[in-house]
Design a protein around this motif. Structure first.
Motif, PDB file in Angstrom:
ATOM      1  N   HIS A 122       0.980  -1.348  -0.200  1.00 27.96           N
ATOM      2  CA  HIS A 122       0.501  -0.264   0.176  1.00 27.96           C
ATOM      3  C   HIS A 122       0.897   1.855   0.548  1.00 27.96           C
ATOM      4  O   HIS A 122       0.575   1.815   0.717  1.00 27.96           O
ATOM      5  CB  HIS A 122      -0.681  -0.219   1.103  1.00 27.96           C
ATOM      6  N   GLY A 123       1.532   0.811  -1.033  1.00 31.69           N
ATOM      7  CA  GLY A 123       2.975   2.121  -1.219  1.00 31.69           C
ATOM      8  C   GLY A 123       1.889   3.309  -1.884  1.00 31.69           C
ATOM      9  O   GLY A 123       1.281   3.827  -2.057  1.00 31.69           O
ATOM     10  N   GLY A 124       3.208   4.212  -1.605  1.00 29.56           N
ATOM     11  CA  GLY A 124       3.145   5.791  -2.741  1.00 29.56           C
ATOM     12  C   GLY A 124       2.472   5.465  -3.844  1.00 29.56           C
ATOM     13  O   GLY A 124       1.783   6.217  -4.494  1.00 29.56           O
ATOM     14  N   LYS A 125       3.580   4.473  -4.948  1.00 26.53           N
ATOM     15  CA  LYS A 125       2.852   5.102  -6.076  1.00 26.53           C
ATOM     16  C   LYS A 125       2.155   3.488  -6.246  1.00 26.53           C
ATOM     17  O   LYS A 125       2.114   2.271  -5.897  1.00 26.53           O
ATOM     18  CB  LYS A 125       4.925   4.700  -6.437  1.00 26.53           C
ATOM     19  N   SER A 126       1.859   3.871  -7.817  1.00 26.39           N
ATOM     20  CA  SER A 126       1.025   2.891  -8.338  1.00 26.39           C
ATOM     21  C   SER A 126       0.569   2.556  -9.859  1.00 26.39           C
ATOM     22  O   SER A 126       0.640   3.562 -10.082  1.00 26.39           O
ATOM     23  CB  SER A 126      -0.754   3.158  -7.680  1.00 26.39           C
ATOM     24  N   PRO A 127       0.824   1.374 -10.094  1.00 29.83           N
ATOM     25  CA  PRO A 127       0.936   0.108  -9.411  1.00 29.83           C
ATOM     26  C   PRO A 127       1.844  -0.098  -8.580  1.00 29.83           C
ATOM     27  O   PRO A 127       2.746   0.498  -8.792  1.00 29.83           O
ATOM     28  CB  PRO A 127      -0.240  -0.690 -10.200  1.00 29.83           C
ATOM     29  N   TYR A 128       2.386  -0.600  -7.721  1.00 30.39           N
ATOM     30  CA  TYR A 128       3.233  -1.654  -7.665  1.00 30.39           C
ATOM     31  C   TYR A 128       4.370  -1.500  -8.719  1.00 30.39           C
ATOM     32  O   TYR A 128       4.686  -2.056  -9.894  1.00 30.39           O
ATOM     33  CB  TYR A 128       3.326  -2.687  -6.470  1.00 30.39           C
ATOM     34  N   PRO A 129       5.610  -0.775  -8.370  1.00 27.59           N
ATOM     35  CA  PRO A 129       6.332  -0.366  -9.889  1.00 27.59           C
ATOM     36  C   PRO A 129       7.520  -1.197 -10.092  1.00 27.59           C
ATOM     37  O   PRO A 129       8.144  -0.649 -11.361  1.00 27.59           O
ATOM     38  CB  PRO A 129       7.362   0.701  -9.226  1.00 27.59           C
TER      39      PRO A 129
END
Length: 330
Positions: A122-129
């Motif tokens: 549930h990090g700051g970048k979407s989707p998982y980079p």
């Protein structure tokens, strides 16, 4: 920044402590083909000490044990809480999967378990980079996929002939020694294969004099079994072969032979002491047993005398002499 993980960690672990919620979560996220293989009734959270000690507090994780097709297996769930996502996550997961497998073996199991890793992001970048494939953690992913994490290369000396091994250059010396060290026959039968004059001279003069001595020591002590060689003329013959092959090493070979001879003398002395001790112990035991038997005879004789038995009857039952019985009477 690390403090952000504490409320996340509490909610994550608190959620998965509830069996029904965990089952719903797994049913929602595991592929159906995998879910069908898991015996849900065996699902159980395992102790926290199995979890890896991450270097920071930006992750939460829990481990469940379960049966997959009847075999003990594990489901490892990791939650990544940091806003700056981890490019090496695939490698982190691989490390812990191996750690968990090692733990499983230490519990007495003979085979590796299946470990299913899941990562909650549930990090700051979407989707998982980042890639989930371990290959992308390498500098050259295509080369890594081609070469890394494959079945190991096997060098099986037990199926190689001496002739084949001798084509391996200077490395053949080590391989020949390793191949033959278990053999019971005299090492003289294969020593000439090892002692190529050119090869051993190169090792002595160009590689390392110390390495040459290591090779000699290994041959005598491991392959030749020094104690066996010392009791036959094979030792002299073996050392003569070494001298003929590498005359430059005469000083080192003779020095080692003298050391071996002294050790043989010490072993002989020690063996003599041990034999002497054993003989002494045996004699002492025999004397003690004889003394014990004699004392028992006297006790029986005393009881017979107290009962009024005749001297002849006492002699018959105890085997004591007339003189022994006279001593008891007086």
């Amino acid at each position: 920044m690390p403090d952000i993980s504490k409320p996340h960690d509490k909610l994550f672990k608190g959620t998965l402590q509830h069996r029904q919620i965990t089952l719903d979560w797994l049913k929602a996220h595991l592929p159906k083909r995998i879910l069908k293989l898991i015996d849900i009734s065996t699902l159980k959270m395992v102790p926290n000490e199995l979890s890896p000690k991450w270097p920071d507090t930006l992750y939460s994780d829990v481990v469940f044990s379960c049966k997959i097709k009847g075999q003990l297996s594990y489901i490892y769930i990791l939650a990544e809480h940091q806003s700056s996502d981890d490019e090496m996550m695939a490698f982190r997961i691989l490390c812990y999967v191996v750690e968990l497998m090692n733990y499983h073996l230490k519990q007495g199991h003979k085979k590796l378990p299946i470990v299913l890793p899941l990562v909650l992001y549930h990090g700051g970048k979407s989707p998982y980079p980042h890639s989930r494939a371990i290959w992308e953690c390498f500098e050259e992913p295509k080369l890594a996929k081609k070469l890394a994490l494959k079945p190991f290369q096997l060098i099986d000396l037990t199926v190689m002939s001496d002739e084949e091994i001798n084509t391996h250059g200077l490395a053949s010396v080590m391989e020949i020694l390793f191949k033959h060290y278990r053999e019971k026959q005299s090492p003289l039968t294969w020593l000439e294969v090892l002692l190529s004059e050119e090869k051993m001279t190169t090792i002595y003069t160009q590689v390392s004099r110390d390495y040459f001595k290591d090779v000699l020591r290994y041959f005598i002590e491991i392959c030749g079994r020094a104690s066996d060689l010392a009791e036959s003329d094979d030792l002299d013959k073996s050392l003569a072969l070494w001298l003929n092959s590498v005359p430059q090493a005469k000083e080192d070979i003779m020095t080692f032979a003298q050391q071996l001879e002294k050790r043989g003398e010490k072993r002989g002395e020690k063996r003599g002491m041990q034999q002497g001790m054993q003989q002494g112990m045996q004699q002492g035991m025999q004397q003690g047993m004889q003394q014990g038997r004699q004392e028992t005879k006297f006790e029986i004789a005393k009881e017979l005398l107290a009962d009024g038995a005749s001297k002849e009857k006492i002699k018959k039952y105890t085997g004591l002499s007339d003189q022994d019985i006279e001593v008891l009477l007086h």
